[in-house]
Design an enzyme around this catalytic site. Sequence first.
Site, mmCIF file in Angstrom:
data_model
loop_
_atom_site.group_PDB
_atom_site.id
_atom_site.type_symbol
_atom_site.label_atom_id
_atom_site.label_comp_id
_atom_site.label_asym_id
_atom_site.label_seq_id
_atom_site.Cartn_x
_atom_site.Cartn_y
_atom_site.Cartn_z
ATOM 1 N N TYR A 160 0.728 -1.233 -0.494
ATOM 2 C CA TYR A 160 0.194 -0.089 0.036
ATOM 3 C C TYR A 160 1.179 1.360 -0.012
ATOM 4 O O TYR A 160 2.315 1.443 1.359
ATOM 5 C CB TYR A 160 -1.089 0.255 0.905
ATOM 6 C CG TYR A 160 -1.420 1.271 1.185
ATOM 7 C CD1 TYR A 160 -0.804 2.264 2.338
ATOM 8 C CD2 TYR A 160 -2.493 1.944 0.153
ATOM 9 C CE1 TYR A 160 -0.964 3.560 2.442
ATOM 10 C CE2 TYR A 160 -2.823 3.429 0.316
ATOM 11 C CZ TYR A 160 -2.401 4.119 1.703
ATOM 12 O OH TYR A 160 -2.599 5.257 1.327
ATOM 13 N N HIS A 217 -2.537 1.063 7.568
ATOM 14 C CA HIS A 217 -3.951 0.566 6.318
ATOM 15 C C HIS A 217 -4.452 -0.440 6.357
ATOM 16 O O HIS A 217 -5.170 -1.326 5.907
ATOM 17 C CB HIS A 217 -3.786 0.842 5.005
ATOM 18 C CG HIS A 217 -3.859 1.508 3.610
ATOM 19 N ND1 HIS A 217 -4.918 0.422 3.057
ATOM 20 C CD2 HIS A 217 -4.188 2.102 3.739
ATOM 21 C CE1 HIS A 217 -5.137 1.195 2.083
ATOM 22 N NE2 HIS A 217 -5.567 2.597 2.460
ATOM 23 N N HIS A 317 -9.488 12.665 7.220
ATOM 24 C CA HIS A 317 -9.301 12.282 5.864
ATOM 25 C C HIS A 317 -8.608 13.250 4.800
ATOM 26 O O HIS A 317 -9.839 14.246 4.222
ATOM 27 C CB HIS A 317 -9.882 11.272 5.656
ATOM 28 C CG HIS A 317 -9.534 10.553 4.624
ATOM 29 N ND1 HIS A 317 -10.463 9.291 2.916
ATOM 30 C CD2 HIS A 317 -8.475 8.921 3.917
ATOM 31 C CE1 HIS A 317 -9.492 9.237 2.125
ATOM 32 N NE2 HIS A 317 -8.572 9.142 2.909
#
Length: 408
Positions: A160, A217, A317
Amino acid sequence: MKITDAKVFVGGPGKNYVTLKIQTDQGIYGLGDATLNNRETLPACYLEEYLIPNLVGKDPRNSEDIWQFFYRGAYFRKGPVAMAAFGAIDMALWDIKAKLANMPLYQLFGGKSRDGAMLYSHAAGSDLEHLMDSIGAQIEQGYKAVRVQCGVPGMPAASYGVPEGSGDNRHFITDFSGIKPKLEIWDADCYMRFMPDALMQVRERFGAELKLLHDVHHRLRPRESAEFARQVEPARLFWLEDPTPADDQNALRLLRSHSTAPIAIGEVFNSVWDCKQLIEEELIDFIRVAVTYAGGITHVKRIVDLADLHHVRTGFHGAPSHSPISMAAQAHLNVWAPNFGIQEYLVLGSPECDALFPSKHRVEQGLMYVSNEPGLGVDFDEREAQRYRYQPGSHPVVRLQDGTLWNY
Ligand code: CS2
Ligand code: MG
């Protein structure tokens, strides 16, 4: 005052932004962002088929009642599609309200608690040296906080947030070559053997002042995440993000009992019920919800207020999928929130994006300065929007070495 119309636009430069524009009988309009990354057509359909027909004719100033109408009235509550769809409506209604008041939105929350809101950017490298170069480049741009992701020796493929080669990974999230996801392989042992020392080498290279963040993640099991969080303590991270999936909020009790590493969770949450235990038991230090996925400003503000009671700071976010509209909404919340922490910021400002979403928000030396224009302080150029169409895309799926489907 009445809502006379609302339109949904899907598309944007290298993204499938889902933009909502609500018109009123006083000529004032509001903008919202319903971009649910990799599932963009779903909130767009929810808006067009179910929400907008019920929205037209309502008084846009009654944003709370409209929120309750769509939340309770759905019967089947919550979920990322619905909360993104009426999250966009909520953003647009707050935009209208602030324009009516002729004030920048943050004034309606209680004014400014700070001028500049600290941002963090992303640095990544297929190996440690490429990562070090990438971090140096972010520091040169003025960032005081950087998220660091590194390729892991022995990991069967790029994991990721890491570019395949030495290239930039700004758009690593979504691959627009079609709806079928690419495959990533994950090996927790390789990662846990390598990453704690790698993070320590970064800390030694860049000194004690640089705020370092790292995103696991969701890929470690609870026990692994507890061990990992304890091992990275010497690197003194600003935060360790999504160390383990938080569907089971209890799982964070194990990590919390073994480590003082600051924990940030929440970008995949769409309601306060996803994080109420994490906040009330103080199992996290930062809440990562986004106004797009978590029901808009009205609901996120409730989560921020709950977090403030429990020493939890915000860390909204801000992945590339967020449009300048939701980033503007978060910019207003960031300057107001007494428990502001930090804002993720992946440079939105391509010339095409600026043309589509004209805005006076400013980034300087790693800080975001919110616009003083009435409303959200961002606009939307419908003519520019005609250039873009939805393009099928997906981020990867992940499997373990033995083929077990794992967490992306
Ligand atoms: C990532 C996200 O920015 C982050 O912290 O976790 O970019 C995430 O990978 C994407 O939003 C997934 O769609
Ligand atoms: Mg993340």
